[in-house]
Design an enzyme around this catalytic site. Structure first.
Site, PDB file in Angstrom:
ATOM      1  CE  LYS A 262       2.645 -10.840  -5.029  1.00 54.75           C
ATOM      2  NZ  LYS A 262       3.465 -10.475  -4.254  1.00 54.75           N
TER       3      LYS A 262
ATOM      4  CE  LYS B 230      10.251 -12.193  -8.066  1.00 54.49           C
ATOM      5  NZ  LYS B 230      10.573 -11.215  -7.472  1.00 54.49           N
TER       6      LYS B 230
ATOM      7  CE  LYS C  51       6.255  -2.504  -7.645  1.00 54.34           C
ATOM      8  NZ  LYS C  51       5.994  -2.314  -6.248  1.00 54.34           N
TER       9      LYS C  51
HETATM   10  P1  AMP Z   1       7.189  -6.317  -2.935  1.00 55.87           P
HETATM   11  O1  AMP Z   1       6.698  -5.171  -3.759  1.00 55.87           O
HETATM   12  O2  AMP Z   1       6.901  -7.599  -3.487  1.00 55.87           O
HETATM   13  O3  AMP Z   1       8.536  -6.023  -2.541  1.00 55.87           O
HETATM   14  O4  AMP Z   1       6.316  -6.488  -1.496  1.00 55.87           O
HETATM   15  C1  AMP Z   1       6.599  -5.508  -0.411  1.00 55.87           C
HETATM   16  C2  AMP Z   1       5.506  -5.814   0.751  1.00 55.87           C
HETATM   17  O5  AMP Z   1       4.144  -5.700  -0.052  1.00 55.87           O
HETATM   18  C3  AMP Z   1       5.553  -7.341   1.180  1.00 55.87           C
HETATM   19  O6  AMP Z   1       5.314  -7.248   2.681  1.00 55.87           O
HETATM   20  C4  AMP Z   1       4.445  -8.077   0.479  1.00 55.87           C
HETATM   21  O7  AMP Z   1       4.246  -9.196   1.362  1.00 55.87           O
HETATM   22  C5  AMP Z   1       3.460  -7.019   0.605  1.00 55.87           C
HETATM   23  N1  AMP Z   1       2.520  -7.235  -0.563  1.00 55.87           N
HETATM   24  C6  AMP Z   1       2.979  -7.034  -2.056  1.00 55.87           C
HETATM   25  N2  AMP Z   1       1.811  -7.475  -2.864  1.00 55.87           N
HETATM   26  C7  AMP Z   1       0.826  -7.484  -1.864  1.00 55.87           C
HETATM   27  C8  AMP Z   1      -0.685  -7.967  -1.989  1.00 55.87           C
HETATM   28  N3  AMP Z   1      -1.341  -7.999  -3.324  1.00 55.87           N
HETATM   29  N4  AMP Z   1      -1.568  -7.731  -1.136  1.00 55.87           N
HETATM   30  C9  AMP Z   1      -1.044  -7.813   0.264  1.00 55.87           C
HETATM   31  N5  AMP Z   1       0.359  -7.523   0.522  1.00 55.87           N
HETATM   32  C10 AMP Z   1       1.315  -7.423  -0.733  1.00 55.87           C
END
Ligand code: AMP
Ligand code: TRP
Length: 344
Positions: A209, A128, A212
């Protein structure tokens, strides 16, 4: 009031024999299929087996700049989304991180027990900070706040996607160091990954991965996407030139679609191969789009209903804050006392 809310004092975590799980999600626009399968859906299942605590990580959200009106609306939307997905404020503790100042307070104590080099090694920080060299210091100290989130509640299990492994590991390390320097204070948490779906990949570049923050909106599916758009995105998902629906190591795009299908249908990879034997990628993709749509449609309807219930959302936030503060207070005091503070 349209919904029943249990008095917060009735949700008793301390007395329960269940393991305590804590997780959080940042408010940064609509959630993706990756967030849903990797985190939110497994949280709803955990409510049957664990004492669950879930936070909307709105303090972490401002580690990258956010417009105030955007932050305000995304917190509200995420709260309605989590409720619509089945996180129940009667069964779990659901709150906004910013409403419980204990998190930033303990975060500071942990920062003072963390070495610069440890935080510099965090892969999320490295990637980041490369995207914007004028990053704020909060992006660097982010793992200390996340460790505080976890350690304040005597957490046993931290359900997250595998992208958060290093941060949970850090929480364990800082807890261990604190305990050995100041005496037994924090419980050491364990990361907990969903059996399937811990890392859902991009639909257009299966080596990355699903996120968004990608520039290409065809690479992810949002929980709020319309049925036609979901069909279109799945049809356009990268596979290869074969025609057999089979999970084979190295087949990135197809494997990712099979994982999604398996998570949503409950079928094993072998059962999926059997179901689609002799049928091409086209049939598989149409069926996959259908099951995503039928999973998301009831959630979208419930979301549209809840987002209009301003009083209910307000009550959830207020009750969540009250309960979380009560739970967090003793641990903060214990950590402060252990470090030598005067705790009146
Ligand atoms: P974030 O949107 O980064 O705050 O992620 C929120 C939760 O979603 C966290 O537990 C991440 O590990 C999970 N997460 C985010 N992107 C993915 C993905 N592509 N596949 C599986 N889990 C995800
Ligand atoms: N950093 C996590 C993410 O981006 C969100 C988060 C904040 C979190 N605090 C947490 C996850 C505590 C688990 C436990 O996904």
């Amino acid at each position: 009031m349209i919904e029943k809310l249990t008095d917060s004092s009735e949700i008793s975590f301390a007395k329960s024999a269940r393991r305590i799980s804590f997780s959080a999600i940042q408010p940064s626009g609509a959630i993706t299929l990756g967030n849903y399968l990797g985190a939110v859906r497994s949280w709803t299942d955990l409510q049957r087996t664990h004492s669950c605590i879930f936070a909307i990580a709105d303090c972490h959200a401002v580690t990258v700049p956010k417009e105030p009106h955007y932050l305000r609306s995304s917190v509200r939307n995420l709260l309605a989304t989590l409720l619509a997905c089945g996180i129940s404020p009667d069964e779990s503790l659901l709150f906004l991180q910013s409403t419980v100042s204990h998190h930033t307070q303990l975060g500071w104590l942990l920062e003072c027990n963390t070495q610069y080099g440890e935080l510099r090694r965090m892969t999320q920080f490295k990637s980041k900070s490369q995207q914007n060299e004028n990053f704020g210091v909060g992006l660097f100290t982010y793992p200390c706040l996340m460790a505080a989130d976890i350690l304040l509640y005597n957490t046993d299990d931290v359900p997250v996607g595998t992208d958060q492994t290093q941060h949970v590991e850090f929480a364990r390390n800082v807890a261990q160091r604190f305990n050995s320097r100041f005496g037994e204070t924090f419980k050491l948490p364990e990361p907990m990954f969903p059996k399937n779906g811990a890392k859902i990949m991009s639909l257009t570049d299966p080596s990355r991965k699903m996120s968004k923050s990608s520039d290409n909106s065809s690479s992810y599916i949002l929980l709020c996407d319309h049925a036609d758009l979901i069909v279109q995105k799945i049809k356009g998902a990268v596979t290869d030139s074969g025609n057999q629906i089979k999970y084979i190591e190295g087949k990135g795009g197809l494997n990712n679609l099979i994982v999604i299908y398996s998570c949503l249908s409950g079928l094993s990879f072998e059962q999926i191969s059997f179901e689609f034997e002799g049928k091409g990628y086209g049939t598989f993709k149409s069926r996959l789009a259908e099951i995503i749509v039928s999973e998301f449609e009831p959630i979208q309807r419930e979301y549209s209903r809840l987002i209009e219930c301003a009083d209910y959302l307000e009550t959830c936030v207020r009750r969540g804050a009250e309960s979380a503060r009560k739970l967090a207070q003793p641990m903060l005091e214990r950590a402060m006392y252990a470090m030598g503070y005067w705790v009146p």
